[in-house]
Design a protein around this motif. Sequence first.
Motif, mmCIF file in Angstrom:
data_model
loop_
_atom_site.group_PDB
_atom_site.id
_atom_site.type_symbol
_atom_site.label_atom_id
_atom_site.label_comp_id
_atom_site.label_asym_id
_atom_site.label_seq_id
_atom_site.Cartn_x
_atom_site.Cartn_y
_atom_site.Cartn_z
ATOM 1 N N CYS A 68 -22.630 1.359 6.193
ATOM 2 C CA CYS A 68 -22.310 -0.001 5.036
ATOM 3 C C CYS A 68 -22.423 -1.326 6.035
ATOM 4 O O CYS A 68 -21.772 -1.551 6.942
ATOM 5 C CB CYS A 68 -21.003 0.277 4.536
ATOM 6 S SG CYS A 68 -20.672 -1.171 3.255
ATOM 7 N N HIS A 80 -18.718 -3.278 5.631
ATOM 8 C CA HIS A 80 -17.429 -3.002 6.398
ATOM 9 C C HIS A 80 -17.961 -2.318 7.690
ATOM 10 O O HIS A 80 -19.072 -1.714 7.840
ATOM 11 C CB HIS A 80 -16.594 -2.582 5.494
ATOM 12 C CG HIS A 80 -16.721 -0.693 5.308
ATOM 13 N ND1 HIS A 80 -17.612 -0.185 4.583
ATOM 14 C CD2 HIS A 80 -15.900 0.103 6.005
ATOM 15 C CE1 HIS A 80 -17.442 1.024 4.573
ATOM 16 N NE2 HIS A 80 -16.613 1.372 5.674
ATOM 17 N N CYS A 87 -20.727 2.022 -1.874
ATOM 18 C CA CYS A 87 -20.122 2.427 -0.627
ATOM 19 C C CYS A 87 -18.858 3.238 -1.051
ATOM 20 O O CYS A 87 -17.991 2.347 -1.710
ATOM 21 C CB CYS A 87 -19.896 1.035 0.162
ATOM 22 S SG CYS A 87 -18.922 1.585 1.710
ATOM 23 N N GLY A 140 -16.720 3.803 1.345
ATOM 24 C CA GLY A 140 -15.461 3.295 2.210
ATOM 25 C C GLY A 140 -14.960 2.014 1.648
ATOM 26 O O GLY A 140 -13.653 1.864 1.525
ATOM 27 N N CYS A 141 -15.611 0.965 0.999
ATOM 28 C CA CYS A 141 -15.085 -0.267 0.720
ATOM 29 C C CYS A 141 -15.296 -0.527 -0.717
ATOM 30 O O CYS A 141 -15.024 -1.765 -1.400
ATOM 31 C CB CYS A 141 -15.810 -1.249 1.492
ATOM 32 S SG CYS A 141 -17.529 -1.651 1.285
ATOM 33 N N SER A 161 -18.001 -1.409 -2.394
ATOM 34 C CA SER A 161 -18.851 -2.382 -2.734
ATOM 35 C C SER A 161 -19.997 -1.573 -3.488
ATOM 36 O O SER A 161 -20.533 -0.495 -3.007
ATOM 37 C CB SER A 161 -19.487 -3.389 -1.730
ATOM 38 O OG SER A 161 -20.016 -2.528 -0.655
HETATM 39 ZN ZN LIG Z 1 -18.615 -0.326 2.776
#
Ligand SMILES: [Zn+2]
Length: 343
Positions: free
Chosen positions: A38, A41, A59, A61-62, A64
């Motif tokens: 990503c 992040h 994403c 993870g974050c 977005s």
């Molecule tokens: Zn991310």
Amino acid sequence: MYYSEDFVEEVRGRNDIIDVISSYVNLKRNGSNYVGLCPFHNEKTPSFSVSPGKQMYYCFGCSSGGNVFTFLMEYENLTFVEALEQLADRAGMALPKQTNGDAEKIKRDIRDKILEIYKEAAKFYYALLKSERGQAAREYLQNRKLQEDTIRGFGLGYAHVSGGLYPYMRKKGYEDDLLKQTGLFTYHEKKGVYDKFWNRIVFPIMNRSGKVIAFGGRVMGEGMPKYLNSPETLIFDKSRNLYGLNFVHGKPAAGLILCEGYMDVIALHQAGFTNTVASLGTSLTSQHSSLLKRYSDLVYLCYDSDGAGVKAALRAIPICKEAGLTIKVIDLKPFKDPDGMTG
Ligand SMILES: [Zn+2]
């Protein structure tokens, strides 16, 4: 600027999201999707997924996510219209005529021509730096501890004592009417036409899409003025551009470093601080500070430690605060400037 829904859809259709994101992120196929690290992040295992079917990214993870426009807006810190124009350009599409027709079109054509001339000029200066006549300039840059990669990355060049850009441009077929509007030449009624930059190291100033829109020049030796900028033109508004901003991508987690000169930016980038920018031979404006705010809420002021630098910092602080930025001041003492510190 207003663009019709049809135009927006056409731009979207001609910019495949996998192609576009692949030029920023290394993507690998995974089933019907593509995955990669990503860009928004920090991560070591890929949780960034792009769907060619849906033309969307997300994403895990974050969180977005979005389409090809939002990706570019997020990654390059662009407004929607800027992202749209950049993607239209990428697909080789002409921008539709705006309502007040011909006058706008003529102005846009001139702008395009001036951009083309600046690009040619940057190549001209770069080639001179690499040539035999550029030897003293190369030595100067080596003494300033600039590496080959850095010189290339920033596109540094050299304007020789005897100039030569003007005949070069005329040979390329550019007419005086147009060349006059570039600000790169002095038109003297009796003595003829001169290059504005000569006997100088040349620093191309780029907009956020990486197009050369102006030049800064530092004199070789003791001539005056020490620094010279090309003037404002149809393509260059110094209160709306920051040197080095084209190298800043995404929203740097560490904030931005704001310093005074080209050499400071270059030295700090070379030292690994790729989040460094400078205002362009002018004191910081409110347009600058709102531009900074699009990239980060935190700005480190890294101005010279001499009297003029302190004064400039004191002027810049309230302007930054007004834009809602958090300001931290870096005390460079005993060094005068960041270039001296890293060099
Ligand atoms: Zn991310």
